[in-house]
Design an enzyme around this catalytic site. Structure first.
Site, mmCIF file in Angstrom:
data_model
loop_
_atom_site.group_PDB
_atom_site.id
_atom_site.type_symbol
_atom_site.label_atom_id
_atom_site.label_comp_id
_atom_site.label_asym_id
_atom_site.label_seq_id
_atom_site.Cartn_x
_atom_site.Cartn_y
_atom_site.Cartn_z
ATOM 1 N N ASP A 67 28.052 67.578 137.531
ATOM 2 C CA ASP A 67 28.969 67.891 138.632
ATOM 3 C C ASP A 67 29.329 66.668 139.455
ATOM 4 O O ASP A 67 28.745 65.600 139.322
ATOM 5 C CB ASP A 67 28.393 69.016 139.515
ATOM 6 C CG ASP A 67 26.882 68.913 139.704
ATOM 7 O OD1 ASP A 67 26.350 67.791 139.581
ATOM 8 O OD2 ASP A 67 26.241 69.940 139.981
ATOM 9 N N ASN A 136 19.248 79.131 145.619
ATOM 10 C CA ASN A 136 19.867 80.415 145.250
ATOM 11 C C ASN A 136 19.927 80.609 143.732
ATOM 12 O O ASN A 136 20.599 81.501 143.247
ATOM 13 C CB ASN A 136 21.268 80.536 145.871
ATOM 14 C CG ASN A 136 22.204 79.411 145.430
ATOM 15 O OD1 ASN A 136 21.908 78.697 144.474
ATOM 16 N ND2 ASN A 136 23.320 79.267 146.132
ATOM 17 N N HIS A 138 21.171 78.439 141.617
ATOM 18 C CA HIS A 138 22.314 77.810 140.935
ATOM 19 C C HIS A 138 21.855 76.727 139.965
ATOM 20 O O HIS A 138 20.819 76.090 140.163
ATOM 21 C CB HIS A 138 23.378 77.306 141.922
ATOM 22 C CG HIS A 138 23.045 76.065 142.691
ATOM 23 N ND1 HIS A 138 23.609 75.789 143.921
ATOM 24 C CD2 HIS A 138 22.237 75.008 142.441
ATOM 25 C CE1 HIS A 138 23.168 74.631 144.364
ATOM 26 N NE2 HIS A 138 22.331 74.136 143.484
ATOM 27 N N GLU A 143 27.501 78.701 141.514
ATOM 28 C CA GLU A 143 26.934 79.448 142.629
ATOM 29 C C GLU A 143 26.879 80.943 142.298
ATOM 30 O O GLU A 143 27.576 81.417 141.394
ATOM 31 C CB GLU A 143 27.811 79.231 143.873
ATOM 32 C CG GLU A 143 27.875 77.783 144.359
ATOM 33 C CD GLU A 143 26.630 77.318 145.104
ATOM 34 O OE1 GLU A 143 25.508 77.663 144.706
ATOM 35 O OE2 GLU A 143 26.798 76.591 146.107
HETATM 36 C C1 F6R Z 1 22.868 68.496 140.820
HETATM 37 C C2 F6R Z 1 23.004 69.925 140.569
HETATM 38 C C3 F6R Z 1 22.287 70.947 141.362
HETATM 39 C C4 F6R Z 1 20.865 70.549 141.754
HETATM 40 C C5 F6R Z 1 20.218 71.633 142.613
HETATM 41 C C6 F6R Z 1 18.836 71.223 143.080
HETATM 42 O O1 F6R Z 1 23.627 67.747 139.884
HETATM 43 O O2 F6R Z 1 23.752 70.277 139.711
HETATM 44 O O3 F6R Z 1 22.257 72.156 140.647
HETATM 45 O O4 F6R Z 1 20.117 70.337 140.584
HETATM 46 O O5 F6R Z 1 21.013 71.878 143.736
HETATM 47 O O6 F6R Z 1 18.957 70.142 143.944
HETATM 48 P P1 F6R Z 1 17.696 69.324 144.431
HETATM 49 O O7 F6R Z 1 17.091 68.720 143.208
HETATM 50 O O8 F6R Z 1 18.227 68.267 145.355
HETATM 51 O O9 F6R Z 1 16.781 70.295 145.099
#
Ligand code: F6R
Length: 242
Positions: A67, A136, A138, A143
């Site tokens: 992303d 959540n 994701h 989302e």
């Molecule tokens: C990042 C991504 C997100 C994160 C997720 C966890 O490229 O796609 O899905 O992996 O939000 O984020 P952290 O590791 O910062 O808790």
């Protein structure tokens, strides 16, 4: 789904890096799918150490990231391209021409999504995808929703994600409201998936993804249907699993 419990974040990172290093050794021209955020930082540090020690070679590796924030220029401190350069690409012998992310500054979101999907397809898909999990549930920026999206799409981030990511910005107001993300179909088409999750605050998300009902309300729950997923949790993130 294989769940590995690591003592702490460092051990989790080492285990994830071992799997990725093995992938690189077995298939030196692998297409690796990478993630940003706090979860994979330690894994990237371990991969840098292994590369600098001559244990793994990135020269033939191609990467595609999950992303990118929409509207952040490449040079922005919090763009995901900058994150990848700072945390991995600047420190290993990868050819940066072979590292790809969605273009957050693209003028036409639909064209950008189609371009990114076509690119991944032209590479023959992803050999190993590294993921983190959001509070959540994701994965990527897919989302909670009433459906699973197949391909790359532009999403509006939830308040919970904005809240979680504001730690990287001066304030919540500065967190971009939209992002490009690979779709669930592309993630699920990866040959192997490795997930890194740590901390007590992720224990519910891990439980919902691993033991919960498969539902687009918890996008990571679809990983239960993938034939080769390894989730590496520290003890805190693992604590609510039966
Ligand atoms: C990042 C991504 C997100 C994160 C997720 C966890 O490229 O796609 O899905 O992996 O939000 O984020 P952290 O590791 O910062 O808790």
């Amino acid at each position: 789904m294989k769940v590995i419990v690591a003592k702490d974040y460092n051990e989790m990172s080492k285990k994830a890096a071992q799997i990725i290093a093995a992938q690189i050794t077995l298939q030196p021209n692998s297409v690796l799918g990478f993630a940003t955020g706090s979860s994979p930082v330690g894994t990237y540090q371990e991969l840098v150490k292994k590369n600098q020690a001559g244990e793994i070679d990135f020269s033939e590796i191609t990467t595609v990231n999950l992303d990118e924030y929409r509207g952040l220029p490449k040079e922005h401190e919090q763009s995901y391209i900058k994150f990848m350069n700072d945390n991995l690409f600047d420190h290993v012998n990868i050819d940066k021409a072979n590292t790809y992310l969605p273009n957050g500054m693209a003028n036409n979101p639909e064209e950008e999504c189609a371009r990114y999907d076509a690119l991944i397809e032209s590479l023959g898909g992803i050999d190993l995808q590294l993921l983190g999990i959001g509070h959540n549930g994701h994965i990527g920026f897919n989302e909670p929703s009433d459906h699973f999206e197949n391909g790359t799409h532009c999403v509006t981030l939830t308040e919970r994600t904005i809240e979680a990511n504001k730690r990287f910005f001066a304030s919540a107001d500065e967190v971009p409201r939209q992002a490009y993300t690979m779709g669930i179909g592309t993630i699920m088409a990866a040959k192997k998936i490795v997930v890194v999750v740590s901390g007590e605050d992720k224990a519910d998300a891990v439980k919902n993804c691993v033991e919960g009902v498969i539902t687009p309300e918890v996008q990571g729950s679809i990983l239960q249907l993938h034939p080769d997923v390894t989730i590496i949790c520290d003890e805190a993130a693992y604590s609510k699993l039966k």
